[in-house]
Design a protein around this motif. Sequence first.
Motif, mmCIF file in Angstrom:
data_model
loop_
_atom_site.group_PDB
_atom_site.id
_atom_site.type_symbol
_atom_site.label_atom_id
_atom_site.label_comp_id
_atom_site.label_asym_id
_atom_site.label_seq_id
_atom_site.Cartn_x
_atom_site.Cartn_y
_atom_site.Cartn_z
ATOM 1 N N ALA A 16 7.116 22.523 4.921
ATOM 2 C CA ALA A 16 7.547 21.484 5.847
ATOM 3 C C ALA A 16 6.753 20.196 5.619
ATOM 4 N N LYS A 17 5.457 20.342 5.335
ATOM 5 C CA LYS A 17 4.642 19.165 5.039
ATOM 6 C C LYS A 17 5.145 18.461 3.788
ATOM 7 N N ALA A 18 5.461 19.222 2.747
ATOM 8 C CA ALA A 18 5.915 18.623 1.496
ATOM 9 C C ALA A 18 7.201 17.834 1.706
ATOM 10 N N GLU A 19 8.117 18.372 2.502
ATOM 11 C CA GLU A 19 9.367 17.669 2.764
ATOM 12 C C GLU A 19 9.121 16.367 3.523
ATOM 13 N N LEU A 20 8.272 16.439 4.548
ATOM 14 C CA LEU A 20 7.985 15.250 5.340
ATOM 15 C C LEU A 20 7.244 14.203 4.506
ATOM 16 N N ARG A 21 6.324 14.656 3.661
ATOM 17 C CA ARG A 21 5.631 13.713 2.773
ATOM 18 C C ARG A 21 6.633 12.957 1.899
ATOM 19 N N GLY A 22 7.601 13.675 1.346
ATOM 20 C CA GLY A 22 8.592 13.032 0.498
ATOM 21 C C GLY A 22 9.364 11.954 1.236
ATOM 22 N N GLN A 23 9.743 12.220 2.475
ATOM 23 C CA GLN A 23 10.471 11.237 3.277
ATOM 24 C C GLN A 23 9.616 9.991 3.541
ATOM 25 N N LEU A 24 8.365 10.225 3.914
ATOM 26 C CA LEU A 24 7.491 9.111 4.273
ATOM 27 C C LEU A 24 7.122 8.263 3.058
ATOM 28 N N LEU A 25 6.867 8.915 1.934
ATOM 29 C CA LEU A 25 6.537 8.169 0.720
ATOM 30 C C LEU A 25 7.726 7.340 0.246
ATOM 31 N N ALA A 26 8.932 7.866 0.388
ATOM 32 C CA ALA A 26 10.124 7.107 0.017
ATOM 33 C C ALA A 26 10.265 5.866 0.893
ATOM 34 N N ALA A 27 9.982 6.008 2.182
ATOM 35 C CA ALA A 27 10.055 4.857 3.087
ATOM 36 C C ALA A 27 9.019 3.797 2.714
ATOM 37 N N ARG A 28 7.834 4.233 2.305
ATOM 38 C CA ARG A 28 6.815 3.263 1.888
ATOM 39 C C ARG A 28 7.242 2.526 0.619
ATOM 40 N N ARG A 29 7.825 3.252 -0.317
ATOM 41 C CA ARG A 29 8.259 2.617 -1.558
ATOM 42 C C ARG A 29 9.339 1.571 -1.304
ATOM 43 N N ALA A 30 10.101 1.739 -0.244
ATOM 44 C CA ALA A 30 11.199 0.818 0.059
ATOM 45 C C ALA A 30 10.725 -0.493 0.692
ATOM 46 N N LEU A 31 9.469 -0.554 1.110
ATOM 47 C CA LEU A 31 8.951 -1.773 1.743
ATOM 48 C C LEU A 31 8.779 -2.885 0.709
ATOM 49 N N SER A 32 9.128 -4.104 1.097
ATOM 50 C CA SER A 32 8.927 -5.251 0.213
ATOM 51 C C SER A 32 7.456 -5.652 0.203
ATOM 52 N N GLU A 33 7.069 -6.410 -0.815
ATOM 53 C CA GLU A 33 5.685 -6.896 -0.882
ATOM 54 C C GLU A 33 5.354 -7.771 0.314
ATOM 55 N N GLU A 34 6.297 -8.588 0.753
ATOM 56 C CA GLU A 34 6.047 -9.451 1.905
ATOM 57 C C GLU A 34 5.845 -8.627 3.165
ATOM 58 N N ALA A 35 6.646 -7.580 3.334
ATOM 59 C CA ALA A 35 6.487 -6.713 4.505
ATOM 60 C C ALA A 35 5.122 -6.025 4.488
ATOM 61 N N ARG A 36 4.672 -5.640 3.311
ATOM 62 C CA ARG A 36 3.359 -5.000 3.205
ATOM 63 C C ARG A 36 2.239 -5.975 3.540
ATOM 64 N N ARG A 37 2.350 -7.199 3.055
ATOM 65 C CA ARG A 37 1.303 -8.192 3.349
ATOM 66 C C ARG A 37 1.249 -8.502 4.837
ATOM 67 N N THR A 38 2.416 -8.673 5.444
ATOM 68 C CA THR A 38 2.462 -8.956 6.882
ATOM 69 C C THR A 38 1.876 -7.804 7.680
ATOM 70 N N ALA A 39 2.233 -6.583 7.294
ATOM 71 C CA ALA A 39 1.711 -5.409 7.993
ATOM 72 C C ALA A 39 0.204 -5.304 7.842
#
Length: 209
Positions: A16-39
Amino acid sequence: MKESRPTGTNRPPSDAKAELRGQLLAARRALSEEARRTAARALSRSALALPELADARTVAAYVSVGGEPGTHELLDALRRAGKRVLLPVLLPDNDLDWAAYEGPGSLAETAHPGKMRLLEPAGPRLGPGAVTGADAVLLPGLAVDGRGMRLGRGGGSYDRVLERLERAGAHPALVVLLYDEEVVARVPEEPHDHPVQAVATPSGVVRFG
């Protein structure tokens, strides 16, 4: 608080952890550089407002890499505030040594076999036990739930840190740095997992009992 998907009662927590990690890492990869800097800017403000950091003399932190919530601005702010900042150095067995942060110029890019390149402090090594002298420990992670249970990346490095703190009888404030959407309803739990006291996100701080 984001709702995590049901993991099923018969599934091992590790799956279950591995599945959730995959979802969360995919969401992080989808963030733009500007969104990351602002965050990262907002996250630094949230974390600095924590009394646990304001009152700390020594803070064990880490240098963000890839899509992790940015810590570079926070590290410099802590140092300007007169804090002693310790940063991890990954050892071959996945344990962590520590060295003092002396500014951006004190970081060196390091390649570890089979892992992403990390920025690590180039100064004298203080030993794995140095973390037991910290007043606050900033932990990386992928999610934290409403009980304060943290989901890490699965390498086990910070599980060792938390075990070392427990063996030493050290009780620093444990704070995870996350994006807002990574505070979830529940993460899968295993016996070795430790709860944290707070999570800092760009929108603010969530505390746990």
